[in-house]
Design a protein around this motif. Structure first.
Motif, PDB file in Angstrom:
ATOM      1  N   MET A 123       1.236  -1.305  -0.196  1.00 50.64           N
ATOM      2  CA  MET A 123       0.097   0.121  -0.137  1.00 50.64           C
ATOM      3  C   MET A 123       0.486   1.317  -0.325  1.00 50.64           C
ATOM      4  O   MET A 123       0.816   2.045  -0.782  1.00 50.64           O
ATOM      5  CB  MET A 123      -1.036   0.236   0.768  1.00 50.64           C
ATOM      6  CG  MET A 123      -2.183  -1.126   1.127  1.00 50.64           C
ATOM      7  SD  MET A 123      -2.387  -1.740   2.850  1.00 50.64           S
ATOM      8  CE  MET A 123      -3.675   0.082   3.606  1.00 50.64           C
ATOM      9  N   SER A 124       1.330   1.091   0.602  1.00 50.59           N
ATOM     10  CA  SER A 124       2.723   2.790   1.465  1.00 50.59           C
ATOM     11  C   SER A 124       3.934   2.530  -0.057  1.00 50.59           C
ATOM     12  O   SER A 124       4.308   3.647  -0.488  1.00 50.59           O
ATOM     13  CB  SER A 124       3.288   2.667   2.691  1.00 50.59           C
ATOM     14  OG  SER A 124       3.823   1.313   2.901  1.00 50.59           O
ATOM     15  N   PRO A 166       3.097   6.488  -0.851  1.00 53.64           N
ATOM     16  CA  PRO A 166       4.368   7.049  -0.200  1.00 53.64           C
ATOM     17  C   PRO A 166       3.828   8.194   1.117  1.00 53.64           C
ATOM     18  O   PRO A 166       4.196   8.129   1.799  1.00 53.64           O
ATOM     19  CB  PRO A 166       5.104   7.571  -1.256  1.00 53.64           C
ATOM     20  CG  PRO A 166       4.921   7.270  -2.306  1.00 53.64           C
ATOM     21  CD  PRO A 166       3.447   6.748  -2.739  1.00 53.64           C
ATOM     22  N   LYS A 167       3.024   8.756   0.875  1.00 57.16           N
ATOM     23  CA  LYS A 167       2.345   9.442   1.580  1.00 57.16           C
ATOM     24  C   LYS A 167       1.223   8.535   2.788  1.00 57.16           C
ATOM     25  O   LYS A 167       1.741   9.745   4.099  1.00 57.16           O
ATOM     26  CB  LYS A 167       1.595  10.848   1.092  1.00 57.16           C
ATOM     27  CG  LYS A 167       2.545  11.389  -0.166  1.00 57.16           C
ATOM     28  CD  LYS A 167       1.603  13.023  -0.687  1.00 57.16           C
ATOM     29  CE  LYS A 167       2.421  13.767  -1.412  1.00 57.16           C
ATOM     30  NZ  LYS A 167       1.440  15.301  -1.159  1.00 57.16           N
ATOM     31  N   LEU A 168       1.507   8.066   2.799  1.00 59.76           N
ATOM     32  CA  LEU A 168       0.784   6.869   3.590  1.00 59.76           C
ATOM     33  C   LEU A 168       1.350   5.911   4.591  1.00 59.76           C
ATOM     34  O   LEU A 168       2.678   5.374   4.578  1.00 59.76           O
ATOM     35  CB  LEU A 168       0.056   5.549   3.202  1.00 59.76           C
ATOM     36  CG  LEU A 168      -1.307   4.282   3.846  1.00 59.76           C
ATOM     37  CD1 LEU A 168      -1.858   5.282   5.051  1.00 59.76           C
ATOM     38  CD2 LEU A 168      -1.573   2.866   3.238  1.00 59.76           C
ATOM     39  N   GLU A 169       1.303   6.776   6.059  1.00 61.34           N
ATOM     40  CA  GLU A 169       2.026   6.516   7.081  1.00 61.34           C
ATOM     41  C   GLU A 169       2.437   4.731   7.670  1.00 61.34           C
ATOM     42  O   GLU A 169       1.020   4.439   7.589  1.00 61.34           O
ATOM     43  CB  GLU A 169       1.896   7.070   7.847  1.00 61.34           C
ATOM     44  CG  GLU A 169       1.888   8.231   8.694  1.00 61.34           C
ATOM     45  CD  GLU A 169       0.599   9.284   7.690  1.00 61.34           C
ATOM     46  OE1 GLU A 169      -0.383   8.749   7.310  1.00 61.34           O
ATOM     47  OE2 GLU A 169       0.444  10.753   7.997  1.00 61.34           O
ATOM     48  N   TYR A 185      -6.391   8.994   1.733  1.00 62.88           N
ATOM     49  CA  TYR A 185      -4.997   9.388   0.880  1.00 62.88           C
ATOM     50  C   TYR A 185      -4.333   9.726  -0.364  1.00 62.88           C
ATOM     51  O   TYR A 185      -3.900   9.255  -1.735  1.00 62.88           O
ATOM     52  CB  TYR A 185      -3.376   8.302   1.362  1.00 62.88           C
ATOM     53  CG  TYR A 185      -3.452   8.542   3.090  1.00 62.88           C
ATOM     54  CD1 TYR A 185      -2.211   9.219   3.322  1.00 62.88           C
ATOM     55  CD2 TYR A 185      -4.281   8.029   3.587  1.00 62.88           C
ATOM     56  CE1 TYR A 185      -1.932   8.996   5.074  1.00 62.88           C
ATOM     57  CE2 TYR A 185      -4.062   8.434   5.599  1.00 62.88           C
ATOM     58  CZ  TYR A 185      -3.015   8.782   6.128  1.00 62.88           C
ATOM     59  OH  TYR A 185      -2.793   9.180   6.983  1.00 62.88           O
ATOM     60  N   ASP A 186      -5.899   9.741  -1.187  1.00 63.13           N
ATOM     61  CA  ASP A 186      -5.931   9.758  -2.035  1.00 63.13           C
ATOM     62  C   ASP A 186      -5.753   8.455  -3.328  1.00 63.13           C
ATOM     63  O   ASP A 186      -5.645   7.767  -4.658  1.00 63.13           O
ATOM     64  CB  ASP A 186      -5.664  10.802  -3.288  1.00 63.13           C
ATOM     65  CG  ASP A 186      -5.426  12.460  -2.833  1.00 63.13           C
ATOM     66  OD1 ASP A 186      -6.610  11.928  -2.437  1.00 63.13           O
ATOM     67  OD2 ASP A 186      -4.705  13.044  -2.853  1.00 63.13           O
ATOM     68  N   MET A 187      -6.196   7.141  -2.341  1.00 72.18           N
ATOM     69  CA  MET A 187      -5.844   5.690  -3.127  1.00 72.18           C
ATOM     70  C   MET A 187      -7.472   5.139  -3.780  1.00 72.18           C
ATOM     71  O   MET A 187      -8.469   5.421  -3.527  1.00 72.18           O
ATOM     72  CB  MET A 187      -5.028   5.295  -1.593  1.00 72.18           C
ATOM     73  CG  MET A 187      -5.657   3.216  -2.521  1.00 72.18           C
ATOM     74  SD  MET A 187      -4.868   2.168  -1.028  1.00 72.18           S
ATOM     75  CE  MET A 187      -3.527   2.407  -0.323  1.00 72.18           C
ATOM     76  N   TYR A 242     -11.392   0.043   2.494  1.00 76.71           N
ATOM     77  CA  TYR A 242     -11.373   0.597   1.889  1.00 76.71           C
ATOM     78  C   TYR A 242     -13.152   1.019   2.356  1.00 76.71           C
ATOM     79  O   TYR A 242     -13.210   0.732   1.912  1.00 76.71           O
ATOM     80  CB  TYR A 242     -11.635   0.357   0.558  1.00 76.71           C
ATOM     81  CG  TYR A 242     -11.517   1.663  -0.514  1.00 76.71           C
ATOM     82  CD1 TYR A 242     -10.357   2.097  -0.302  1.00 76.71           C
ATOM     83  CD2 TYR A 242     -12.741   2.453  -0.782  1.00 76.71           C
ATOM     84  CE1 TYR A 242      -9.773   2.973  -1.910  1.00 76.71           C
ATOM     85  CE2 TYR A 242     -12.259   3.846  -1.740  1.00 76.71           C
ATOM     86  CZ  TYR A 242     -11.165   4.206  -2.381  1.00 76.71           C
ATOM     87  OH  TYR A 242     -10.813   5.468  -2.645  1.00 76.71           O
ATOM     88  N   LYS A 243     -12.719   2.564   2.149  1.00 80.70           N
ATOM     89  CA  LYS A 243     -13.674   3.729   2.499  1.00 80.70           C
ATOM     90  C   LYS A 243     -13.061   4.821   2.461  1.00 80.70           C
ATOM     91  O   LYS A 243     -11.964   4.943   2.171  1.00 80.70           O
ATOM     92  CB  LYS A 243     -14.295   3.659   4.043  1.00 80.70           C
ATOM     93  CG  LYS A 243     -13.500   3.867   5.581  1.00 80.70           C
ATOM     94  CD  LYS A 243     -13.662   3.368   7.084  1.00 80.70           C
ATOM     95  CE  LYS A 243     -12.279   3.082   7.743  1.00 80.70           C
ATOM     96  NZ  LYS A 243     -13.248   2.778   9.246  1.00 80.70           N
TER      97      LYS A 243
END
Length: 386
Positions: free
Chosen positions: A270-271, A275-278, A343-345, A385-386
């Protein structure tokens, strides 16, 4: 009873322990300081480190480009600087990203080629490392990864975020000073604390778990259940900070003796894509569905109950009680409403992320107590996902 226990790092733990650095036998006379971001400078931690090195008559060079999800290019750049400056050892100061990068830089400062030449998994070539890494001094300012007490380092290369390490990549010396953690904001305190929790829960459930790793894992889970919410609520609560810092170091030892599971494979994927996902946030987001899958699979019923009790649910009697205790802790830490959409995923990326989890970190699938299929991994992502 069977286990293989090896943890060669000297760990100096306790409030004020950074001030003892100059008293230690350091592994050379010139260091590359590896860090990232601005907080290390803003709160004076870098200045304090430099003062300690001055007292120890150790010269130093600064490399401060490390990202929250560290990348291979910076590993290679840091290693090049260490070679150019003839550094004897590496000091990582900051969170897991800085210390992980220090370990990887230490490997490449002593070896030729590309870092990915030595990586197992993904497009890594899996070559043997010819020369021992430079020694690493780890100074952690966060309580999350446990990297001060394990050999592992996680680096991203394109869409591949892969953990790597071996006996020679343990830190030579680690400073764990809870006073340095007081300035971590509530949100990040929670993210990092849950990362430490999941290192312990995954290590406890893992096929590689042993009596030795179980001891450390259950104590870490207990400390986080007792004190993480308090540390999130009041960052100056030093008892809570110390408990979570101890849990973090214990979780690193768990990682040394046992291993992570598919939960970490999924989050790394996922990250890697986002990459902005902690890292801790990603783990929190998928954790309810992952542990529900383990509970439903009936593969670790007794251990799930033990974890629930350690986390504070003393009347736990069934596997799903751990999931309930986990969600309660997330609510107490105010991280129960995290969303991947924040995170715009994109939902259409989830199948590729599911496949990447096995491609990049397939080894953790082999260690997981449940035999996860690609469809089950995708289901965890879709339900989260939400």
């Amino acid at each position: 009873m069977n286990f293989n226990f090896y943890m060669p790092s000297r760990v100096i733990f306790g409030s004020g322990s950074l001030s003892k650095l100059h008293q230690q036998k350091l592994p050379g006379k010139k260091a590359l300081i590896v860090t990232g971001g601005t907080s290390i400078k803003k709160y004076g931690y870098l200045k304090r480190l430099e003062e300690e090195l001055d007292k120890a008559n150790v010269n130093y060079v600064l490399f401060d480009k490390i990202l929250p999800n560290p990348i291979k290019d910076h590993v290679m750049e840091g290693a090049s600087l260490a070679k150019k400056e003839n550094c004897d050892f590496i000091i990582g100061i900051g969170g897991g990203s800085s210390i992980d990068s220090s370990k990887s830089i230490a490997i490449m400062a002593a070896n030729d080629g590309d870092y990915w030449d030595y990586i197992f998994g993904g497009t890594g070539k899996g070559k043997a490392i010819p020369n021992d890494p430079l020694p690493v001094v780890a100074i952690t300012t966060t309580a999350g990864t446990g990297t001060e007490a394990d050999p592992w380092t996680v680096i991203t290369n394109g869409n591949e975020k892969i953990g790597f390490g071996y006996d020679k990549s343990y830190p030579y010396l680690s400073i764990v000073d809870p006073e340095l953690m007081k300035t971590v904001p509530p949100k990040l305190t929670a993210y990092q604390g849950f990362d430490a929790l999941f290192h312990s829960t995954e290590g406890y459930l893992n096929k590689m778990a042993s009596e030795m790793s179980d001891l450390f894992a259950l104590k870490a889970i207990e400390l986080i259940g007792k004190s993480l919410a308090a540390a999130v609520k009041d960052g100056n609560n030093m008892q809570a900070r110390e408990d979570v810092a101890m849990a973090n170091t214990l979780s690193g030892i768990v990682e040394s003796v046992s291993s992570c599971t598919v939960e970490h494979s999924i989050e790394h994927a996922m990250s890697a894509y986002y990459p902005k996902l902690e890292h801790g946030a990603g783990l929190i987001i998928i954790s309810k569905e992952y542990y529900t899958s383990i509970a439903n699979a009936k593969v670790r019923d007794e251990k799930m109950v033990n974890m629930a009790r350690a986390l504070g649910k003393k009347d736990a009697s069934k596997p799903m009680d751990f999931v309930d205790a986990l969600v309660d802790l997330q609510k107490a830490c105010r991280v129960d409403n995290l969303k991947l959409s924040d995170y715009d995923m994109k939902k259409e990326d989830l199948p590729a992320i599911a496949k990447n989890a096995r491609f990049a970190m397939g080894g953790l699938f082999e260690c997981d107590p449940h035999n996860f299929t690609d469809d089950e991994v995708l289901s965890i992502l879709e339900k989260s996902y939400k």
